[in-house]
Design a protein around this motif. Structure first.
Motif, mmCIF file in Angstrom:
data_model
loop_
_atom_site.group_PDB
_atom_site.id
_atom_site.type_symbol
_atom_site.label_atom_id
_atom_site.label_comp_id
_atom_site.label_asym_id
_atom_site.label_seq_id
_atom_site.Cartn_x
_atom_site.Cartn_y
_atom_site.Cartn_z
ATOM 1 N N PHE A 66 0.962 -1.334 0.124
ATOM 2 C CA PHE A 66 -0.024 0.115 0.091
ATOM 3 C C PHE A 66 0.988 1.370 0.035
ATOM 4 O O PHE A 66 1.694 1.453 0.958
ATOM 5 N N ALA A 67 0.859 2.260 -1.088
ATOM 6 C CA ALA A 67 1.243 3.467 -1.191
ATOM 7 C C ALA A 67 0.688 4.687 -0.800
ATOM 8 O O ALA A 67 -0.379 4.627 -1.723
ATOM 9 N N ILE A 68 0.734 5.241 0.335
ATOM 10 C CA ILE A 68 -0.141 6.091 0.624
ATOM 11 C C ILE A 68 0.640 7.713 -0.026
ATOM 12 O O ILE A 68 1.504 8.349 0.732
ATOM 13 N N ASP A 69 0.028 8.125 -0.900
ATOM 14 C CA ASP A 69 0.648 9.332 -1.548
ATOM 15 C C ASP A 69 0.059 10.627 -0.939
ATOM 16 O O ASP A 69 -1.217 10.461 -0.425
ATOM 17 N N GLU A 70 0.512 11.634 -1.037
ATOM 18 C CA GLU A 70 0.124 13.052 -0.469
ATOM 19 C C GLU A 70 -0.146 12.850 1.105
ATOM 20 O O GLU A 70 -1.169 13.325 1.727
ATOM 21 N N ALA A 71 0.632 12.033 1.753
ATOM 22 C CA ALA A 71 0.545 11.718 3.155
ATOM 23 C C ALA A 71 0.431 12.978 4.030
ATOM 24 O O ALA A 71 -0.325 12.661 5.223
ATOM 25 N N HIS A 72 0.790 14.076 3.628
ATOM 26 C CA HIS A 72 0.617 15.158 4.770
ATOM 27 C C HIS A 72 -0.818 15.278 4.838
ATOM 28 O O HIS A 72 -1.156 16.139 5.826
ATOM 29 N N CYS A 73 -1.749 14.946 4.190
ATOM 30 C CA CYS A 73 -3.221 15.232 4.417
ATOM 31 C C CYS A 73 -3.680 14.608 5.494
ATOM 32 O O CYS A 73 -4.737 14.930 6.074
ATOM 33 N N VAL A 74 -2.971 13.646 6.287
ATOM 34 C CA VAL A 74 -3.382 13.061 7.335
ATOM 35 C C VAL A 74 -3.032 13.974 8.408
ATOM 36 O O VAL A 74 -3.789 13.738 9.546
ATOM 37 N N TYR A 85 -8.358 10.994 5.017
ATOM 38 C CA TYR A 85 -7.125 10.261 5.046
ATOM 39 C C TYR A 85 -7.136 9.739 6.469
ATOM 40 O O TYR A 85 -6.238 8.989 6.664
ATOM 41 N N LEU A 86 -7.914 10.056 7.298
ATOM 42 C CA LEU A 86 -7.663 9.472 8.741
ATOM 43 C C LEU A 86 -8.400 7.915 8.728
ATOM 44 O O LEU A 86 -7.840 7.259 9.615
ATOM 45 N N GLY A 87 -9.109 7.701 7.683
ATOM 46 C CA GLY A 87 -9.642 6.554 7.356
ATOM 47 C C GLY A 87 -8.518 5.315 6.842
ATOM 48 O O GLY A 87 -8.887 4.081 6.735
ATOM 49 N N LEU A 88 -7.622 5.867 6.698
ATOM 50 C CA LEU A 88 -6.434 4.918 5.987
ATOM 51 C C LEU A 88 -5.913 4.031 7.206
ATOM 52 O O LEU A 88 -5.150 3.061 6.992
ATOM 53 N N SER A 89 -6.311 4.247 8.640
ATOM 54 C CA SER A 89 -5.959 3.437 9.324
ATOM 55 C C SER A 89 -6.413 2.014 9.155
ATOM 56 O O SER A 89 -5.953 1.083 9.735
ATOM 57 N N ARG A 113 5.848 13.536 12.115
ATOM 58 C CA ARG A 113 5.509 12.830 13.457
ATOM 59 C C ARG A 113 4.118 12.577 13.533
ATOM 60 O O ARG A 113 3.694 11.298 13.886
ATOM 61 N N GLU A 114 3.241 13.313 12.838
ATOM 62 C CA GLU A 114 1.864 13.104 12.899
ATOM 63 C C GLU A 114 1.398 12.076 11.895
ATOM 64 O O GLU A 114 0.484 11.111 12.181
ATOM 65 N N ILE A 115 1.917 12.105 10.692
ATOM 66 C CA ILE A 115 1.875 10.943 9.913
ATOM 67 C C ILE A 115 2.057 9.527 10.424
ATOM 68 O O ILE A 115 1.574 8.656 10.325
ATOM 69 N N VAL A 116 3.490 9.494 11.036
ATOM 70 C CA VAL A 116 4.012 8.408 11.840
ATOM 71 C C VAL A 116 2.779 7.965 12.711
ATOM 72 O O VAL A 116 2.558 6.874 12.792
ATOM 73 N N GLU A 117 2.246 8.665 13.702
ATOM 74 C CA GLU A 117 1.311 8.296 14.587
ATOM 75 C C GLU A 117 0.084 7.899 13.956
ATOM 76 O O GLU A 117 -0.410 6.720 14.193
#
Length: 535
Positions: A66-74, A85-89, A113-117
């Protein structure tokens, strides 16, 4: 998604997408290809993971990654937070054995840090490459007559080039697009208020035709991978450095010289401060928004290299670049303490003596000693500060106000009218214990070279480059794909410079892979042969 799939297929990658633009038959075909293992890459929007049918499909598919692009949107710290994007959990919860990778071009340490979390990537390695885009020239100039300034940019530096112009409101998008068209520049509007079919049609024209200028709100841009955008212009102040850098990064993706240009004025600062004050967000949201704006204002007002400041925002150190306006025409820092005191004193006197607050325009009229109807009615010509600011022009006073707002020595009142008030920090200026350094715009303009795609080619190579562009446009029209999917400008430049006579020679040009050599090689050699005299 369609254009990215087209580009991958042109390179021989088996790619497809699933989204709401497809009819049931098209979606069914893609699903069959996925389940049969006939796809290398499938594009999905995060919203589709809300559908049980999508989850069931992925349950049955052989998924390697799974590749999550534009990950800053989370990230709610980031500039483009999207709740979907929060639903990607669901990815790590439902398919814990499938590897995941998150990617973004612009993320500060806090955003990372928030992307990782939020994506549960705590055990993942982080790879952070350079944020620098050395081919982009960053320029920020005082907003005077923004439309005329924009026309000057396009006509003198980017005639016939593709570009994106960002505006804050839908109304300004349409007004600017109409004005450009009236001046003979092919321009299209794009904002969320337009009919979906109109948006899709305008986006398709921008991607598929050469030299189209898209005028848009920030609703336009995510996923746009057109490599030959030669300029990105902002007619209004962006809300954050991250958003600004993301948007400017849509220029020059092919590595060729490009321009990021911003017109910035006093009203931008007042408007942004007022929008934060009047927003429905809580105190934490307003504090974060103010922090984002402060960083953006610091970039606008710096006397140092723009690129150094931009990269420093993302945690990367660098030396002055020599390719931004402050490097090419260094601004002068001057002692603005006395003008600041005059302005602040005027605000204090109006507040204490008259219980009145006013915006920048009226305050400047008082300082310049103007005889306006409002000054006469309010008897402001009786103030001790009336007429004491004649040493500066109106434009210079507007710069003083703008910079005091940026430094937190002035604030926009929360009354909704854009009136100005002093801050706690103003006291030290008024009593003389704090000096105020201000930025004076250089009198000489930045040396602006023509930055079109073929501008740096030798004169002898220009005719072949233009013939190749014309050939490419015709092929793209026949195939119904954007021109860059056939070949990018950088590849056409390489062909124009090397003048290949054989397929073997053509294959050495960057961007000519095996599949494109097979599809277009003979046709390209024919164009070269027609343009290059026989030895």
């Amino acid at each position: 998604m369609q254009d990215q799939v087209d580009a991958l297929e042109a390179l021989g990658v088996r790619a497809a997408f699933l989204n709401s633009t497809q009819d049931p038959d098209a979606r069914r075909l893609v699903e069959q290809q996925l389940l049969a293992g006939e796809l290398d890459l499938l594009y999905l929007a995060p919203e589709r993971l809300k559908l049980e049918s999508s989850l069931s499909l992925l349950d049955r598919a052989p998924i390697a990654l799974f590749a999550i692009d534009e990950a800053h949107c989370v990230s709610q710290w980031g500039h483009d937070f999207r709740p979907d994007y929060l639903g990607l959990s669901v990815l790590h919860e439902r398919w814990p054995a499938v590897p995941r990778i998150a990617l973004t071009a612009t993320a500060t340490a806090a955003t990372r840090r928030e992307i990782v979390e939020r994506l549960q990537l705590g055990e993942a390695r982080q790879f952070v490459s350079s944020f620098d885009r050395p081919n982009i020239q960053y320029r920020i100039e005082p907003k005077n007559q923004p439309l005329q300034q924009l026309l000057q940019l396009i006509r003198t530096e980017h005639p016939g080039d593709a570009g994106i112009v960002y505006c804050l409101s839908r109304a300004s998008v349409e007004k600017t697009a109409d004005a450009l068209v009236a001046e003979g520049i092919p321009a299209l509007p794009y904002h969320a208020g337009l009919d979906a079919a109109v948006r899709a049609r305008n986006q398709a024209r921008f991607l598929r035709e050469d030299g189209v200028v898209m005028v848009a709100t920030i609703a336009f841009g995510m996923g746009i991978d057109k490599p030959d955008v030669r300029f990105v212009a902002h007619l209004d102040l962006p809300k954050s450095v991250e958003g600004y850098y993301q948007e400017t990064g849509r220029a020059g993706r092919d590595g060729l010289p490009s321009t990021a240009w911003l017109a910035y004025g006093l009203q931008d600062v007042v408007q942004q401060r007022r929008m934060i004050n009047e927003s429905e967000g809580d105190a934490t949201f307003k504090r974060r928004a103010a922090q984002h704006l402060d960083a953006m204002l610091a970039l606008c007002e710096t006397v140092e290299c723009r690129r150094v400041q931009l990269l420093n925002y993302f945690g990367q150190s660098s030396a002055p670049c020599g390719n931004c306006d402050t490097c090419l025409a260094p601004p002068e820092a001057w002692d603005g303490t006395v003008p600041a005191q005059k302005l602040l004193s005027t605000i204090v006197r109006l507040q204490r003596e008259r219980n009145q607050r006013f915006g920048a325009g009226h305050l400047i009229d008082i300082l310049l000693g103007r005889e306006t109807e409002r000054i006469r009615q309010q008897r402001h010509d009786e103030l001790r500060t009336y007429g004491i600011g004649a040493e500066l022009s109106e434009q210079e006073w507007r710069g003083v106000v703008r910079q005091l707002l940026a430094q937190g020595l002035l604030a926009v009142n929360s009354d909704g009218y854009g009136t100005l008030v002093i801050t706690d920090a103003s006291a030290a200026v008024l009593d003389g214990s704090r000096t105020v350094k201000l930025r004076r715009e250089p009198e000489r303009a930045v040396k602006k070279a023509k930055r079109t795609a073929g501008a740096e080619l030798p004169e002898t190579a220009q005719p072949l480059f233009e013939r190749l562009r014309a050939w490419r446009a015709e092929v793209a029209r026949e195939q119904g794909v954007p021109a860059y999917i056939v070949f990018g400008d950088a590849t056409l430049r390489g062909i124009a410079l090397t003048e290949p006579a054989t397929l073997e020679q053509l294959a050495t040009v960057s961007g000519v892979g095996e599949k494109k050599l097979e599809a277009y090689g003979e046709a390209v050699l024919a164009v070269v042969a027609e343009s290059v005299p026989a030895a």
